[in-house]
Design a protein around this motif. Sequence first.
Motif, short mmCIF file in Angstrom:
data_model
loop_
_atom_site.label_atom_id
_atom_site.label_comp_id
_atom_site.label_asym_id
_atom_site.label_seq_id
_atom_site.Cartn_x
_atom_site.Cartn_y
_atom_site.Cartn_z
N PHE A 1 8.77 -2.16 6.74
CA PHE A 1 8.03 -3.39 6.51
C PHE A 1 7.08 -3.11 5.37
O PHE A 1 6.34 -2.13 5.41
CB PHE A 1 7.24 -3.84 7.75
CG PHE A 1 6.26 -4.94 7.44
CD1 PHE A 1 6.71 -6.21 7.14
CD2 PHE A 1 4.90 -4.68 7.43
CE1 PHE A 1 5.80 -7.22 6.82
CE2 PHE A 1 3.99 -5.68 7.12
CZ PHE A 1 4.44 -6.96 6.82
N GLU A 2 7.09 -3.96 4.35
CA GLU A 2 6.28 -3.71 3.17
C GLU A 2 5.58 -4.98 2.72
O GLU A 2 6.13 -6.09 2.81
CB GLU A 2 7.17 -3.19 2.03
CG GLU A 2 6.40 -2.61 0.86
CD GLU A 2 5.56 -1.41 1.26
OE1 GLU A 2 4.33 -1.58 1.39
OE2 GLU A 2 6.13 -0.32 1.45
N ILE A 3 4.34 -4.82 2.27
CA ILE A 3 3.61 -5.91 1.61
C ILE A 3 3.61 -5.56 0.13
O ILE A 3 3.06 -4.54 -0.28
CB ILE A 3 2.17 -6.02 2.15
CG1 ILE A 3 2.19 -6.28 3.66
CG2 ILE A 3 1.42 -7.13 1.43
CD1 ILE A 3 0.82 -6.32 4.30
N ALA A 4 4.26 -6.41 -0.66
CA ALA A 4 4.50 -6.09 -2.06
C ALA A 4 4.05 -7.21 -2.99
O ALA A 4 3.93 -8.37 -2.57
CB ALA A 4 5.98 -5.80 -2.28
N ASP A 5 3.80 -6.85 -4.22
CA ASP A 5 3.54 -7.85 -5.25
C ASP A 5 4.80 -8.69 -5.42
O ASP A 5 5.90 -8.16 -5.56
CB ASP A 5 3.19 -7.15 -6.57
CG ASP A 5 2.84 -8.12 -7.67
OD1 ASP A 5 3.78 -8.76 -8.21
OD2 ASP A 5 1.66 -8.25 -8.02
N ALA A 6 4.66 -10.01 -5.40
CA ALA A 6 5.82 -10.89 -5.41
C ALA A 6 6.62 -10.80 -6.71
O ALA A 6 7.81 -11.10 -6.72
CB ALA A 6 5.39 -12.34 -5.17
N LEU A 7 5.99 -10.39 -7.80
CA LEU A 7 6.68 -10.30 -9.09
C LEU A 7 7.31 -8.93 -9.31
O LEU A 7 8.48 -8.82 -9.65
CB LEU A 7 5.72 -10.62 -10.24
CG LEU A 7 5.22 -12.07 -10.32
CD1 LEU A 7 4.22 -12.22 -11.46
CD2 LEU A 7 6.38 -13.03 -10.50
N THR A 8 6.53 -7.86 -9.08
CA THR A 8 7.02 -6.51 -9.36
C THR A 8 7.68 -5.86 -8.14
O THR A 8 8.40 -4.88 -8.28
CB THR A 8 5.87 -5.62 -9.82
OG1 THR A 8 4.95 -5.43 -8.73
CG2 THR A 8 5.13 -6.24 -11.00
N LEU A 9 7.39 -6.39 -6.95
CA LEU A 9 7.85 -5.84 -5.67
C LEU A 9 7.34 -4.43 -5.40
O LEU A 9 7.86 -3.72 -4.56
CB LEU A 9 9.38 -5.88 -5.58
CG LEU A 9 10.00 -7.28 -5.59
CD1 LEU A 9 11.49 -7.20 -5.32
CD2 LEU A 9 9.33 -8.18 -4.56
N GLN A 10 6.26 -4.06 -6.10
CA GLN A 10 5.63 -2.78 -5.83
C GLN A 10 4.63 -2.94 -4.68
O GLN A 10 4.02 -4.00 -4.51
CB GLN A 10 4.91 -2.26 -7.08
CG GLN A 10 5.86 -1.98 -8.24
CD GLN A 10 7.01 -1.05 -7.86
OE1 GLN A 10 6.80 0.09 -7.49
NE2 GLN A 10 8.22 -1.57 -7.94
N PRO A 11 4.48 -1.90 -3.85
CA PRO A 11 3.60 -1.99 -2.68
C PRO A 11 2.17 -2.38 -3.06
O PRO A 11 1.64 -1.94 -4.09
CB PRO A 11 3.64 -0.58 -2.10
CG PRO A 11 4.94 0.00 -2.59
CD PRO A 11 5.15 -0.59 -3.95
#
Length: 283
Positions: free
Chosen positions: A240-250
Amino acid sequence: MEVITQTSILKEQVQTFRCNGQQIGFVPTMGALHEGHLQLLRASKKENDITICSIFVNPTQFNNPDDYKLYPRTLEQDTALLERVGCDLLFAPNAEEVYPQQSLLQFSFGKLEAVMEGEHRPGHFNGVATVVSKLFHIVQPHKAYFGQKDLQQVAIIRQLVYGLSFDLQLVCYPTVREESGLAMSSRNKRLTAQQREQAAHLYKSLQLAQELLRKQPVFVIKDEVKAYLHQVEGINLEYFEIADALTLQPVEHLEPGSGKEVALCMAAHVGEVRLIDNLLVNL
């Protein structure tokens, strides 16, 4: 609806469409069609002169041979659904038609493929990029349609289109869900009735995370989601990850009120079936 299995014949037909000035919409799939696919097809029908759907279970994007072997194949039912929504052409090749010889190309998407699906499924996005490149060259669409459920895949394909200068527009539609909240997926066909009830808790855990975004730090939210799913029999959370919606980085720190969009992403096994889901949230 015309059904074509050979690349050479499809290319000739596409050339005719383009010479006639017709705009082509394209919905690439691996079959086992559901309402999510049909949403994309209806959108293509509305926005283009010709709608082409491909059905091809791509072997190069499966890092688990058993997963490839067990992937639902329902061509007869899929064909009936495509005719019902008015699809103009179905491209249904076999593996030898798409890969007449082994591809030696290797795609690299940097940090974008080093997280989530890329981290847990080595080689997956190289296979996706290879087959999508082939299909774009063959079909030559003006618009190509994808679903948000495969959020990271859409980001990869967006980079592919930009990096290789494909002359087309990517269109992404929101995830279609069952009444229980379960994201519609071809893999759902492998779930038992009990497992479908269990799988509905994936979306519920995403909703829980959404509620906590403005109240708790990231590490607490992750712990709460893990604890929630741990109590559901039959679910084994992979990530389960919370990521930046554009870069998908955590994302490590949340800034409520910033207007930043984050993606809540997860993968889990329900029995032997691996499912993914995500939720986009504006802070």
